[in-house]
Design a protein around this motif. Structure first.
Motif, PDB file in Angstrom:
ATOM      1  N   PRO A   1       0.831  -1.209   0.000  1.00 32.78           N
ATOM      2  CA  PRO A   1       0.000   0.000   0.000  1.00 32.78           C
ATOM      3  C   PRO A   1       0.866   1.260   0.000  1.00 32.78           C
ATOM      4  N   GLN A   2       0.452   2.231  -0.794  1.00 33.45           N
ATOM      5  CA  GLN A   2       1.162   3.505  -0.869  1.00 33.45           C
ATOM      6  C   GLN A   2       0.173   4.656  -0.653  1.00 33.45           C
ATOM      7  N   PRO A   3      -0.267   4.829   0.599  1.00 33.50           N
ATOM      8  CA  PRO A   3      -1.208   5.917   0.867  1.00 33.50           C
ATOM      9  C   PRO A   3      -0.546   7.271   0.634  1.00 33.50           C
ATOM     10  N   PRO A   4      -1.320   8.277   0.249  1.00 29.69           N
ATOM     11  CA  PRO A   4      -0.738   9.603   0.015  1.00 29.69           C
ATOM     12  C   PRO A   4      -0.200  10.202   1.313  1.00 29.69           C
ATOM     13  N   LYS A   5       0.842  10.990   1.203  1.00 29.21           N
ATOM     14  CA  LYS A   5       1.442  11.606   2.394  1.00 29.21           C
ATOM     15  C   LYS A   5       0.552  12.698   2.968  1.00 29.21           C
ATOM     16  N   THR A   6      -0.182  13.379   2.109  1.00 29.34           N
ATOM     17  CA  THR A   6      -1.084  14.439   2.561  1.00 29.34           C
ATOM     18  C   THR A   6      -2.424  14.310   1.844  1.00 29.34           C
ATOM     19  N   ARG A   7      -3.455  14.882   2.442  1.00 27.84           N
ATOM     20  CA  ARG A   7      -4.781  14.895   1.843  1.00 27.84           C
ATOM     21  C   ARG A   7      -5.141  16.320   1.418  1.00 27.84           C
ATOM     22  N   THR A   8      -5.896  16.402   0.324  1.00 27.50           N
ATOM     23  CA  THR A   8      -6.247  17.722  -0.233  1.00 27.50           C
ATOM     24  C   THR A   8      -7.492  18.310   0.393  1.00 27.50           C
ATOM     25  N   GLY A   9      -8.285  17.458   1.071  1.00 25.03           N
ATOM     26  CA  GLY A   9      -9.554  17.928   1.600  1.00 25.03           C
ATOM     27  C   GLY A   9     -10.689  17.818   0.597  1.00 25.03           C
ATOM     28  N   LYS A  10     -10.383  17.384  -0.625  1.00 23.75           N
ATOM     29  CA  LYS A  10     -11.390  17.214  -1.666  1.00 23.75           C
ATOM     30  C   LYS A  10     -11.938  15.774  -1.635  1.00 23.75           C
ATOM     31  N   THR A  11     -13.233  15.655  -1.927  1.00 28.31           N
ATOM     32  CA  THR A  11     -13.863  14.341  -1.925  1.00 28.31           C
ATOM     33  C   THR A  11     -14.366  13.988  -3.325  1.00 28.31           C
ATOM     34  N   VAL A  12     -14.235  12.702  -3.673  1.00 26.00           N
ATOM     35  CA  VAL A  12     -14.652  12.227  -4.998  1.00 26.00           C
ATOM     36  C   VAL A  12     -15.456  10.943  -4.841  1.00 26.00           C
ATOM     37  N   ALA A  13     -16.586  10.884  -5.549  1.00 29.13           N
ATOM     38  CA  ALA A  13     -17.377   9.654  -5.619  1.00 29.13           C
ATOM     39  C   ALA A  13     -17.121   8.973  -6.952  1.00 29.13           C
ATOM     40  N   VAL A  14     -16.788   7.703  -6.909  1.00 27.56           N
ATOM     41  CA  VAL A  14     -16.623   6.904  -8.123  1.00 27.56           C
ATOM     42  C   VAL A  14     -17.749   5.885  -8.149  1.00 27.56           C
ATOM     43  N   VAL A  15     -18.574   5.926  -9.188  1.00 25.62           N
ATOM     44  CA  VAL A  15     -19.719   5.022  -9.301  1.00 25.62           C
ATOM     45  C   VAL A  15     -19.353   3.880 -10.239  1.00 25.62           C
ATOM     46  N   GLY A  16     -19.217   2.688  -9.669  1.00 25.03           N
ATOM     47  CA  GLY A  16     -18.817   1.520 -10.445  1.00 25.03           C
ATOM     48  C   GLY A  16     -17.428   1.060 -10.045  1.00 25.03           C
ATOM     49  N   SER A  17     -17.275  -0.241  -9.779  1.00 18.54           N
ATOM     50  CA  SER A  17     -15.984  -0.742  -9.287  1.00 18.54           C
ATOM     51  C   SER A  17     -15.341  -1.719 -10.249  1.00 18.54           C
ATOM     52  N   GLY A  18     -15.639  -1.569 -11.552  1.00 18.17           N
ATOM     53  CA  GLY A  18     -14.916  -2.339 -12.550  1.00 18.17           C
ATOM     54  C   GLY A  18     -13.521  -1.768 -12.741  1.00 18.17           C
ATOM     55  N   PRO A  19     -12.791  -2.220 -13.742  1.00 22.95           N
ATOM     56  CA  PRO A  19     -11.408  -1.750 -13.916  1.00 22.95           C
ATOM     57  C   PRO A  19     -11.294  -0.239 -14.119  1.00 22.95           C
ATOM     58  N   ALA A  20     -12.260   0.395 -14.789  1.00 18.56           N
ATOM     59  CA  ALA A  20     -12.213   1.850 -14.967  1.00 18.56           C
ATOM     60  C   ALA A  20     -12.385   2.546 -13.628  1.00 18.56           C
TER      61      ALA A  20
ATOM     62  N   ARG B   1      -6.995  -9.591  -3.381  1.00 23.81           N
ATOM     63  CA  ARG B   1      -5.700  -9.134  -2.861  1.00 23.81           C
ATOM     64  C   ARG B   1      -5.402  -7.710  -3.316  1.00 23.81           C
ATOM     65  N   ARG B   2      -5.874  -7.333  -4.526  1.00 22.95           N
ATOM     66  CA  ARG B   2      -5.660  -5.955  -4.991  1.00 22.95           C
ATOM     67  C   ARG B   2      -6.586  -4.997  -4.248  1.00 22.95           C
ATOM     68  N   ILE B   3      -7.825  -5.406  -4.001  1.00 21.45           N
ATOM     69  CA  ILE B   3      -8.751  -4.549  -3.248  1.00 21.45           C
ATOM     70  C   ILE B   3      -8.200  -4.284  -1.850  1.00 21.45           C
ATOM     71  N   ALA B   4      -7.574  -5.285  -1.252  1.00 18.92           N
ATOM     72  CA  ALA B   4      -6.977  -5.100   0.080  1.00 18.92           C
ATOM     73  C   ALA B   4      -5.904  -4.020   0.041  1.00 18.92           C
ATOM     74  N   ILE B   5      -5.133  -3.976  -1.040  1.00 22.18           N
ATOM     75  CA  ILE B   5      -4.117  -2.923  -1.206  1.00 22.18           C
ATOM     76  C   ILE B   5      -4.798  -1.559  -1.301  1.00 22.18           C
ATOM     77  N   LEU B   6      -5.854  -1.461  -2.102  1.00 14.69           N
ATOM     78  CA  LEU B   6      -6.534  -0.177  -2.301  1.00 14.69           C
ATOM     79  C   LEU B   6      -7.176   0.312  -1.010  1.00 14.69           C
ATOM     80  N   GLU B   7      -7.755  -0.612  -0.255  1.00 13.63           N
ATOM     81  CA  GLU B   7      -8.350  -0.222   1.031  1.00 13.63           C
ATOM     82  C   GLU B   7      -7.278   0.276   1.994  1.00 13.63           C
TER      83      GLU B   7
END
Length: 487
Positions: free
Chosen positions: A135-154, A198-204
């Protein structure tokens, strides 16, 4: 790249398969990996060709000669870094991509092309095995929020890229598991679902939030999306084609994706009411693409009495057609591992009627042979061949006819414009809809396409969202030719 004379010394070697009689007894992957020594030789075949076309054939612009060279040198960790620099999920594309890169390989003009897809798969599997993918979480957060609808490869690619930029990302999936068609549309014998998990675990672990059983526009009010600074619609093209054929309502005529989804859910212990089974039946699969092939493999695993495949188009040539010269994607016959497991393939055949018994159950298909009349400047005309009518016994007909586009629900409720093909309208390279903070990518924007295109669009859309939110972006991008743009 690779060994200067490697393409002269080594022949292409592909992964093998376990015997048909063994593999049709289960739903696990059945490839037989090459040895590390042999994979190194395959990387060594990569030519120092001056102007490589392989990464132009790849929608992701993968740095193919570079990671081939690293494999040739035994530098697997560097190969993994290069591969992941352009491709978020090579474990998916290394199994499922039709490999347009290989069809654009310069060596492929005169010899068998480099086995790029298999090399890619071996790199990422080695990287997971060695623990290099962390896992490579970002070092800082921007404070911006994004919704992604759909969990396929895109959607997954969009989410990972935006999370890397420091935005807080929530992914909504209407099904009970993450992965979109990767999860339930692809049989387990082609992609074991642990590969997704295993990839979803990385993303989480990187900080992405996933919400399942959330069908935006139905059990989740679209008004709630306005709480996010940006929204990316990656729902896919899921409207299935049917046929305007008498008897289509017969009990036994089933959409391919329902058939495949049910099998995967049952395999993982999920409740499926009245699962469609091919066991002991005469099965006819209508449609000659990858989904049709998946239905053939699944039917054989069910223990079908017979499996037959219909395709309305002519049988492609065994070698590249002159109408699709290198480096274009070739018109060429494809024989999948599922075809090899047992099927009667038929081309230039059209279904005229689904025959039902008095109880409405499917008992046969009536067909006619056809030919295509080509007139310059006009659309091809389908002509029936007189005297070729035939009746085929059939208990189960699977419609593997592809998809017409995305479902309209979200677009209608959000006010997003659609194009003439019913796709959500957004310019390629911009991915922004008529509503400034709503973007779209993948099949929902471009129509039914490849996993590699979905990942590419997700990455590109993420950069455009980042630019919209921040006014600048450090996320990588490509120009319209597929070449990487220097940052």
């Amino acid at each position: 790249m690779g060994k200067v004379t490697g393409f002269k010394e080594f022949e292409r070697q592909d992964e093998g398969y376990t015997p048909v009689k063994d593999r049709v007894q289960h739903y696990k992957e059945f490839t037989v990996p090459l040895s590390d020594t042999e994979i190194t030789k395959q990387g060594s075949r990569c030519m120092d060709c001056g102007i490589p076309f392989c990464h132009s054939g790849c929608p992701l612009g993968n740095l193919i000669p570079d990671f081939n060279h690293m494999v040739h040198q035994g530098e697997w960790q560097k190969a993994s870094w290069l591969l992941h620099s352009t491709n978020n999920f090579p474990e998916f594309t290394g199994r499922l991509c039709p490999a347009p890169c290989e069809k654009a390989c310069v060596l492929g003009i005169i010899e068998d092309p480099i086995s790029i897809e298999n090399i890619e798969k071996n790199i990422v599997e080695r990287a997971f095995q060695e623990g290099w993918i962390k896992p490579q979480p970002p070092k800082t957060r921007t404070g911006k929020t994004v919704a992604v609808v759909g969990s396929g490869p895109a959607g997954l690619a969009t989410a990972q890229q935006l999370n890397r930029a420091g935005h807080t990302v929530t992914v909504f999936e209407r099904d009970d598991e993450i992965g979109g068609l990767l999860r339930y549309g692809i049989p387990n014998f082609k992609l074991e679902k642990e590969i997704i998990d295993r990839r979803i675990a990385i993303l989480e672990a990187e900080g992405i939030s996933f919400k399942t059983n959330v069908n935006v526009g139905l059990n989740y009010d679209v008004e709630k999306l306005h709480e996010f600074d940006a929204v990316v619609l990656c729902g896919g093209a899921t409207e299935r084609r049917s046929l305007p054929t008498p008897g289509i309502d017969a009990d036994g005529v089933v959409q391919a994706m329902d058939f495949l989804t049910q099998q995967t859910k049952v395999l993982f212990g999920k409740e499926v009411k009245d699962q469609v089974m091919a066991t002991g039946k005469d099965v006819i699969v209508i449609g000659g693409g990858d989904t049709g092939s998946d239905c053939i493999g699944t039917s054989n695993r069910h223990g079908a009495k017979s499996v037959t495949n219909f395709e309305i188009m002519p049988k492609p040539p065994g070698h590249r057609s002159p109408t699709t010269p290198w480096p274009f994607w070739p018109l060429q016959l494809k024989t999948s591992s599922s075809h090899e497991e047992g099927v009667e393939r038929n081309w230039l055949i059209n279904t005229k009627e689904f025959v039902k018994d008095e109880n409405g159950k499917l008992i046969a298909l009536k067909t006619v042979n056809v030919e295509w009349k080509m007139v310059p400047g006009e659309r091809p005309q389908l002509i029936e061949v007189a005297g070729t009518e035939k009746t085929w016994p059939c208990d189960l007909a699977l419609l593997a006819l592809g998809f017409t586009g995305p479902e309209a629900t979200l677009a209608d409720k959000l006010g997003v414009e659609k194009d003439a093909r019913s796709n959500y309208k957004a310019e390629y390279g911009k991915y922004q809809t008529n509503i400034p903070n709503i973007f779209t990518a993948g099949d929902m924007r471009r129509g039914q396409s490849l996993i590699v295109w979905a990942i590419s669009e997700g990455r590109e859309a993420a950069r455009q969202v980042d630019l919209y939110l921040m006014g600048k972006s450090d996320l990588p991008s490509k120009d319209v030719t597929g070449d990487l743009v220097a940052l």
